[in-house]
Design an enzyme around this catalytic site. Structure first.
Site, short mmCIF file in Angstrom:
data_model
loop_
_atom_site.label_atom_id
_atom_site.label_comp_id
_atom_site.label_asym_id
_atom_site.label_seq_id
_atom_site.Cartn_x
_atom_site.Cartn_y
_atom_site.Cartn_z
N LYS A 64 10.55 -30.76 68.36
CA LYS A 64 9.90 -31.70 67.28
C LYS A 64 10.35 -32.95 67.44
O LYS A 64 11.37 -33.43 67.08
CB LYS A 64 10.42 -30.89 65.84
CG LYS A 64 9.67 -31.40 64.83
CD LYS A 64 9.83 -31.03 63.51
CE LYS A 64 9.10 -31.68 62.40
NZ LYS A 64 9.27 -33.04 62.28
N THR A 65 9.23 -33.68 68.03
CA THR A 65 9.55 -35.01 68.22
C THR A 65 9.62 -35.94 67.27
O THR A 65 8.76 -35.79 66.21
CB THR A 65 8.36 -35.69 69.22
OG1 THR A 65 8.17 -34.60 70.35
CG2 THR A 65 8.81 -36.87 69.98
#
Length: 404
Positions: A64-65
């Protein structure tokens, strides 16, 4: 290493309301829907029941950037101009920003003059920061909704990504391999986001997350079901896992300052009516969304004098803003960051799911522990699907075709 979130206004030119509305209608028509709101899928928070879900269905996992979620629209420009193709980033506020200098050639075009239109991909803008201090802006694609006017939304996730890689990314990379001098003119680099089978959880924690935390930050994992279609809006088959201490909720914050009665000094200055004390720390009321434009009071945000000074130092309006908050060890809601990329607080249904995640406290160790079971279940389904595809045989062991 510190990381900076990209500034969309530095990357693209925001479309005026009428033009943006035209593009919203184009995208809506492309997707076969009448709703003009943000056309992206939204995950649900990971809770204990999802440990079983990962064993029941095939899921892929990616990091999850810590960036800005955007869709990119490959639109038709003016065929008689020098811009027959145009590209817009669509943020979560459903604003459209024109990005100059993008080109995505069609496959097998050695001239690289052809281009994709009527295409919509989903991704995230990040600033990669390297050890020498240099930065590289990237758009990481993790899904493809429409390709050249053909909807892919009902294809499986692996097929959607395969179409994007083969038809868009491969010729794009080939073009820059042939003309490397053009790389410096790109507004950003386009890549596919690194995705693993869901049972590769331990590798995600041991190898991938430490690497991405160094270059662009990370705040968890995203699990996406392989077999379910792309769903606009909340998708129960896209699971957002965060470390228990980092589960957050986006609230609408409204400030209440104390009222002061005028003292003798005030009266000497002509102030005779009660007035708000803007030098004091206000009560930070937190609200969640019930329906569009309708909010309900939820709780207060605890804030220290130092935190309040830091907020004031931003020199931006704070009342009626969207704030992301976490719950501390004393069960108090604390400020994490302002969400100026969002127009609304989380819906009450989302809030309830995040609260469930906070309560369940699914840890990294919990995910690693179930990985072998997830792999066994995945392989069992895979073997069953292979057997179902094998043509039956007659009594002599000779294969025959399936009957229509």
């Amino acid at each position: 290493m510190s990381h900076s979130v990209p500034d969309l206004d530095e990357i693209g030119i925001k479309a005026e309301p009428d033009l943006a509305d035209t593009f919203r209608r184009e995208v809506s028509q492309l997707l076969g829907r009448s709703n003009l709101n943000f056309p992206g899928a939204q995950p649900v928070s990971f809770s204990s029941k999802h440990l079983d879900e990962l064993q029941k269905q095939d899921y892929y996992v990616c990091e999850k950037t810590d960036g800005i979620r955007c869709l990119m629209y490959f639109a038709r420009g003016d065929p008689d101009s020098d811009q027959p193709e145009i590209h817009y980033l669509i943020d979560r506020k459903n604003d459209y920003r024109f990005v100059q200098g993008l080109h995505f050639p069609m496959p097998n075009d050695e001239s690289f003059r052809s281009f994709h239109v009527d295409t919509l991909v989903d991704g995230e803008l990040v600033n990669d920061t390297y050890e020498d201090g240099t930065q590289q802006l990237k758009f990481l694609v993790f899904d493809c909704l429409v390709l050249d006017g053909q909807s892919l939304m009902h294809r499986t996730l692996d097929k959607r990504l395969a179409y994007f890689k083969e038809h868009v990314l491969k010729p794009y990379n080939k073009m820059y391999d042939k003309f490397p001098e053009e790389k410096e003119h790109r507004p950003f680099v386009v890549e596919d986001k690194e995705t693993q089978f869901s049972y590769g959880i331990e590798m995600m924690f041991r190898e991938i997350l430490p690497k991405v935390k160094r270059i662009h930050g990370n705040d968890g994992l995203i699990f996406t079901c392989r077999s379910t279609p792309y769903k606009i809006g909340t998708d129960e088959h896209i699971l957002k896992w965060k470390p228990p201490a980092e589960n957050t909720i986006d609230f609408r914050m409204r400030l209440e300052f104390p009222t002061l009665e005028p003292d003798t000094d005030d009266e000497a200055e002509g102030i005779t009516e009660p007035y708000l004390d803007y030098d004091a720390i206000p009560i930070c009321h937190l609200f969640v969304m019930l329906n569009a434009g309708e909010y309900r009071y939820f709780d207060e945000m605890y804030i220290t004098p130092t935190e309040w000074e830091d907020l004031k130092a931003m020199r931006i309006p704070l009342d009626d803003t969207i704030v992301e908050c976490f719950k501390d060890a004393q069960s108090r809601w604390r400020f994490h960051r302002l969400r100026d990329d969002k127009m609304d607080a989380n819906h009450i249904s989302t809030v309830e799911k995040v609260l469930e995640s906070i309560e369940d406290r699914i840890t990294e160790e919990d995910l690693i522990r179930i990985a072998p079971s997830v792999k066994t279940a995945w392989k069992r389904r895979q073997a069953g699907a292979s057997s179902a595809r094998m043509p039956p045989t007659n009594g002599n062991g000779v294969k025959r075709k399936f009957e229509e």
